[in-house]
Design an enzyme around this catalytic site. Sequence first.
Site, PDB file in Angstrom:
ATOM      1  N   ASN A   1      -4.257  -9.208  17.950  1.00  0.00           N
ATOM      2  CA  ASN A   1      -4.593 -10.194  17.776  1.00  0.00           C
ATOM      3  C   ASN A   1      -3.425 -11.489  17.064  1.00  0.00           C
ATOM      4  O   ASN A   1      -2.214 -10.221  16.825  1.00  0.00           O
ATOM      5  CB  ASN A   1      -4.799 -10.016  16.052  1.00  0.00           C
ATOM      6  CG  ASN A   1      -5.805 -11.343  15.733  1.00  0.00           C
ATOM      7  OD1 ASN A   1      -5.001 -11.924  15.036  1.00  0.00           O
ATOM      8  ND2 ASN A   1      -6.880 -12.397  15.949  1.00  0.00           N
TER       9      ASN A   1
ATOM     10  N   ALA B   1      -8.453 -13.954  19.508  1.00  0.00           N
ATOM     11  CA  ALA B   1      -8.488 -14.524  18.481  1.00  0.00           C
ATOM     12  C   ALA B   1      -9.784 -14.319  17.122  1.00  0.00           C
ATOM     13  O   ALA B   1     -10.782 -14.342  17.770  1.00  0.00           O
ATOM     14  CB  ALA B   1      -8.375 -16.600  18.511  1.00  0.00           C
ATOM     15  N   GLU B   2      -9.446 -14.545  15.856  1.00  0.00           N
ATOM     16  CA  GLU B   2     -10.991 -14.149  14.637  1.00  0.00           C
ATOM     17  C   GLU B   2     -11.816 -15.323  15.012  1.00  0.00           C
ATOM     18  O   GLU B   2     -12.662 -15.304  14.645  1.00  0.00           O
ATOM     19  CB  GLU B   2     -10.694 -13.982  13.508  1.00  0.00           C
ATOM     20  CG  GLU B   2      -9.650 -15.492  13.194  1.00  0.00           C
ATOM     21  CD  GLU B   2      -7.540 -15.194  13.285  1.00  0.00           C
ATOM     22  OE1 GLU B   2      -7.209 -15.035  11.840  1.00  0.00           O
ATOM     23  OE2 GLU B   2      -7.561 -14.451  14.030  1.00  0.00           O
ATOM     24  N   ASN B   3     -11.623 -16.884  15.728  1.00  0.00           N
ATOM     25  CA  ASN B   3     -12.012 -17.947  15.219  1.00  0.00           C
ATOM     26  C   ASN B   3     -13.259 -17.525  16.932  1.00  0.00           C
ATOM     27  O   ASN B   3     -14.025 -17.717  16.929  1.00  0.00           O
ATOM     28  CB  ASN B   3     -11.661 -18.652  15.795  1.00  0.00           C
ATOM     29  CG  ASN B   3     -10.546 -18.982  16.857  1.00  0.00           C
ATOM     30  OD1 ASN B   3      -9.559 -18.324  16.943  1.00  0.00           O
ATOM     31  ND2 ASN B   3     -10.960 -19.868  17.713  1.00  0.00           N
TER      32      ASN B   3
ATOM     33  N   SER C   1     -15.888 -11.566  16.188  1.00  0.00           N
ATOM     34  CA  SER C   1     -14.235 -11.068  16.320  1.00  0.00           C
ATOM     35  C   SER C   1     -14.089  -9.866  14.819  1.00  0.00           C
ATOM     36  O   SER C   1     -13.321  -9.326  15.414  1.00  0.00           O
ATOM     37  CB  SER C   1     -13.768 -12.480  15.329  1.00  0.00           C
ATOM     38  OG  SER C   1     -12.312 -12.847  16.449  1.00  0.00           O
TER      39      SER C   1
END
Length: 468
Positions: free
Chosen positions: A267, A289-291, A331
Amino acid sequence: MMASAAEAIADIEDGASVGIAGFGLSHRYPSTLISALAEKGTRGLTVYCNGLGQPGFPTGHVLAENHQIAHLVTCFSARPGVVSEAEKQIDAGEMTLEMVPQGTLVERMRAGGAGLAAIYTPTGFGSEIAEGKDIRYFDGRPYVLERAITTDFALIRAQQADHFGNVVFRGGSQNFNVSFAKAARVTIVEAEEIVETGAIAPEDVDLPGVFVTRVVPITVRMDIRNLPKRANRPPSSAKEYLGKPALTREQIGRRAAALLPDNSVVNLGAGLPVQVANWVRDRPVVLHAENGLLNYGGFATDEELDPDLHDAGGMFVTTRDGTSFFDSVTSFEIARGGRLYAVILGTYQVGANGDLANWSAPGMIGGGIGGAMDLAAGAQHVFTTLEHCDSRGRPKLVERCEFPLTMPNCVDVIITDLALLRRPSRSGRGRFTLEEIAAGFTVDEVLSMTGMNVDVADPVGVMQEAWL
């Protein structure tokens, strides 16, 4: 389906709680519904959001500028730069604030939508976010009790919806929409395209209609290509120390990329870490990616730019063979579930014992937790990329962090524009070791600008000789 946004939000009364989806400063906010709510003038709102978005545009900041928000629950209350209207109201006591880690916010929403009362999460332990909350140990590891969230309303944005309420999101734009929709008593969707029931294939439905109450067409949009951007030094620029240039911002990313083993899942945090993406190139390194993106590529050119393809730092990116999209709940399952080899984070300070402080600095009203706490808690390794000293020449590598902690004792590797340092373990028995320095500098010069006690490797390498 409803004819207008004004009709759809007509029953949002004073004192209601509203989840407002959207990501970063500008990405896919429900601007049509926000604008209608601002025109209605409802006050005393409790607003749940990742962040209020870009001031001066049809994002959640419109509601703050209209003094409609009484209580804000968010991952980002402040960002470096101009002080927003929301920050001014928080500072004046007109608006109350609760800071929440990004993964915790969506998981609390998911739990609320699932009829659960609370969750235990490792995120936030050792930080002020956990203060006053119940801490339990499971298998020897501390977990923080977080109550589930339900809201009166959710405002979300979709690419497509049908008359049954089935919803399709596009690319990396699911993010908060799914969990926010499920947690709300009334979910209102604005969609680019509204189609007849049956036009969306069952396997393409991202959010089933049972979670959706109303659908309206989008009439207010943001031109994300022309949003004002905070003035950052270009990636090719380098700071000077002792009259000599250090590594550029993109070279910091280049050195960090070389540390990543093939087939690792990594990440990249906002800021300096995003530079790593351009140096992965065609290597089998999977970027997360955390989105809600996995296995994305480097930065998009102007010709390649797609508004639904961006990383968690807001950079528009490309896809690779095998790219997948999902929501932020999934995520953070990847992150907290231990599937990340590493997270690379920017930071304000790193302590000699591996403490990480990257979400708030003196003078900020709250700060920007984002996903860093969840990522640091779940990744196998934590790397930090940063400039060695701040704008006043003060070391960012310190014996003890003065800023609020993101997570204690978690940093394994530090990559600055002057040095690479590595810690042998998180057991507390090992100090960071200076392994490499930037070309043109001596070990003594680098140590003179380092505020923590470190060991020195024999020999010390040169950073520019070790990257790909």
